[in-house]
Design an enzyme around this catalytic site. Structure first.
Site, mmCIF file in Angstrom:
data_model
loop_
_atom_site.group_PDB
_atom_site.id
_atom_site.type_symbol
_atom_site.label_atom_id
_atom_site.label_comp_id
_atom_site.label_asym_id
_atom_site.label_seq_id
_atom_site.Cartn_x
_atom_site.Cartn_y
_atom_site.Cartn_z
ATOM 1 N N LYS A 114 0.708 -1.087 -0.349
ATOM 2 C CA LYS A 114 -0.341 0.325 -0.260
ATOM 3 C C LYS A 114 0.470 1.275 -0.092
ATOM 4 O O LYS A 114 1.998 1.255 0.374
ATOM 5 C CB LYS A 114 -1.111 -0.148 1.288
ATOM 6 C CG LYS A 114 -1.965 1.112 1.119
ATOM 7 C CD LYS A 114 -2.968 0.186 2.337
ATOM 8 C CE LYS A 114 -4.264 1.452 2.240
ATOM 9 N NZ LYS A 114 -5.205 1.231 3.726
ATOM 10 N N SER A 147 -10.174 -1.199 7.168
ATOM 11 C CA SER A 147 -9.652 -1.010 5.623
ATOM 12 C C SER A 147 -8.986 -1.719 4.619
ATOM 13 O O SER A 147 -8.624 -2.372 3.610
ATOM 14 C CB SER A 147 -8.326 -0.078 4.991
ATOM 15 O OG SER A 147 -9.264 1.394 5.003
ATOM 16 N N SER A 167 -9.980 1.325 2.323
ATOM 17 C CA SER A 167 -8.605 2.185 2.068
ATOM 18 C C SER A 167 -8.343 1.209 0.907
ATOM 19 O O SER A 167 -7.300 2.203 0.008
ATOM 20 C CB SER A 167 -8.597 3.295 2.596
ATOM 21 O OG SER A 167 -7.214 2.228 3.917
HETATM 22 N N1 GLN Z 1 -13.744 2.912 5.860
HETATM 23 C C1 GLN Z 1 -12.891 3.199 7.388
HETATM 24 C C2 GLN Z 1 -13.267 5.117 7.245
HETATM 25 O O1 GLN Z 1 -14.024 5.607 6.685
HETATM 26 C C3 GLN Z 1 -11.909 3.151 7.688
HETATM 27 C C4 GLN Z 1 -10.835 3.428 6.792
HETATM 28 C C5 GLN Z 1 -9.059 2.276 7.134
HETATM 29 O O2 GLN Z 1 -9.858 1.625 8.167
HETATM 30 N N2 GLN Z 1 -7.709 3.160 7.453
HETATM 31 O O3 GLN Z 1 -12.092 5.316 8.404
#
Ligand code: GLN
Length: 471
Positions: free
Chosen positions: A61, A160, A136
């Site tokens: 990532k 994420s 994400s």
């Molecule tokens: N979808 C969650 C958010 O909007 C989680 C994001 C993550 O785990 N980095 O923050």
């Protein structure tokens, strides 16, 4: 999959370099239609070892630091940032002989869950281009789902890794908080951030975690190594294990047919658990507390994110816009550098952190977090773990992502956050399909019970595969 590849490499049926070149070629091919890569590496570089991951290509990532390799966190504000040091997870993978073939896009700065906010463009779902892949860790799941790499390394602050894995029929695992060093991971919300992996099967998740876990002198939150090899424990019997599910989260509040189907398939998974000798029990948690989980998550994560990202000013590194005064320069840089979602979250975070709001918003969110964690920890005294659907449906259409989710469904849709609140090991595995689109289920165990989470997930994965070729 990794063991099979490892065997081929050992028998010299293929070489690490061919595997790397194949991955790079596929990535370039896919790049024409899918924005999952920020950087595709050209040069094959490997340190040999005798680990299972020796010679295996993977993607990382783009919020994980790689010395000398562009690392943008998919944000315009870091579009030309090249870190001067390696993240521990990357260093460990290098040492194990795994071969980095590319840096994958994410929702900007790892905030959000759609895969639509990276500065390099929307990442669509390989199962249906009109749908999101989730986020994400969007590029990472796409790189595995498209068959470019057998695994990818992501980060998980709210869901994420695990949620996009569910949307793409993959396995997503985040171990106990601190099990994997976060040195070199760009912080989003430090009390919730985890590093983890995306793979095609549970065995691979165990093999990858065995390589990247362990104490790190540069991360004071990292845990002492448990000296276990998870991959060796996954095949143990799960007979007489006890799981619970949270009744309020899987109750049908007159949902649409898709979510009804998720809940129906969840019941089928519970039957599979029983066939394996696992007993599954229903537990109840006050609706009020469950409904407070997502707002508390937003308050905590936005506040921490605002503070963590206060260094992105155009002064030390990254994008810089011109301005008459230093304040004007910073203002213009941050205005140009961040997308709407990020700006909204920083406004929220700044508001929550204001002195007069801290008690009411930030500290209360912390209390909600503590209450739910205490409740779950009590339940872990009786049970080995809990099981829940990973999402409330299949991957949404790209055009539908701004639609508001109905309030009752929020507790189902965001249940994976509990895993971050408690720092619990938590794994999502594919459980079936709805109209040919994958869905997943999630298993979460008590802290330090990483081997157990993988063990239950592995046995369930085998049972599900046996019964349904769709999985
Ligand atoms: N979808 C969650 C958010 O909007 C989680 C994001 C993550 O785990 N980095 O923050």
């Amino acid at each position: 999959m990794i063991k099979k590849l490892n065997k081929k490499l050992k028998n010299q049926e293929i070489t690490p370099k061919t595997l790397f070149n194949e991955a790079v070629e596929k990535a370039k091919q896919q790049a024409k239609t899918n924005n999952c890569f920020v950087t595709i590496l050209e040069e094959f570089k490997q340190q040999e070892s005798n680990s299972w991951l020796n010679g295996i290509p993977y993607s990382l990532k783009d919020n994980i630091s790689t010395k000398g390799i562009l690392t943008t966190s998919s944000s315009n504000i870091l579009h030309d940032y090249i870190p001067p040091y390696d993240a521990t997870v990357y260093r460990k993978l290098k040492k194990a002989g795994a071969v980095l073939m590319g840096k994958v896009a994410l929702d900007e700065l790892a905030m959000g869950g759609t895969g639509t906010t990276a500065h390099t463009g929307i990442i669509s779902n390989p199962y249906d281009q009109t749908r999101i892949v989730g986020g994400s860790s969007a590029g990472g799941v796409a790189s595995v789902a498209l068959g470019i790499t057998p695994f990818s390394i992501g980060s998980d602050t709210g869901d994420s890794i695990r949620k996009p894995a569910a949307y793409t029929g993959l396995v997503g695992f985040k171990p106990t908080y601190g099990r994997i060093s976060r040195y070199g991971l760009f912080p989003f919300a430090s009390s919730l951030d985890h590093v983890g992996c995306i793979t095609t099967c549970v065995e691979d998740a165990a093999l990858v975690t065995d390589v990247i876990k362990g104490e790190c002198e540069y991360d004071m939150t990292s845990l002492a190594d448990d000296n276990e090899l998870y991959a060796e424990k996954i095949t143990e019997s799960v007979k007489n294990k006890k799981l619970f599910y949270i009744k309020e989260i899987v109750t049908d509040y007159d949902y649409d047919s898709e979510t009804k189907e998720v809940l129906k398939q969840f019941q089928d998974v519970l039957k599979k658990c029983e066939e394996l000798g696992i007993t599954v029990h229903e537990e109840s948690i006050e609706m009020e507390l469950l409904q407070a989980v997502y707002p508390a998550y937003l308050a905590i994560s936005c506040a921490e994110a605002t503070s963590n990202n206060a260094n992105l000013l155009g002064v030390g590194f990254g994008l810089r816009e011109e301005g008459g005064t230093i304040e004007e320069m910073m203002f213009k840089t941050r205005t140009a550098g961040f997308s709407e979602l990020i700006k909204r979250r920083f406004v929220l975070g700044s508001y929550i952190l204001q002195k007069e709001n801290q008690e009411k918003l930030f500290l209360n969110a912390g209390r909600v977090r503590r209450l739910i964690v205490e409740k779950i920890n009590q339940l872990f005294e009786k049970y080995d773990g809990f099981i829940l659907p990973a999402t409330g449906g299949v991957a949404p259409k790209i055009d539908d992502i701004s639609n508001k989710i109905e309030e009752k469904k929020m507790i189902l849709e965001n249940n994976l956050i509990i895993g971050n609140f408690g720092g619990y090991p938590s794994i999502t595995i594919p459980s079936g399909k709805i109209n040919n689109l994958p869905i997943g289920i999630n298993i979460t165990t008590a802290v330090q019970k990483d081997a157990l989470a993988l063990n239950i997930a592995y046995q369930l994965e085998q049972a599900l595969k046996g019964g349904d070729k769709n999985v």
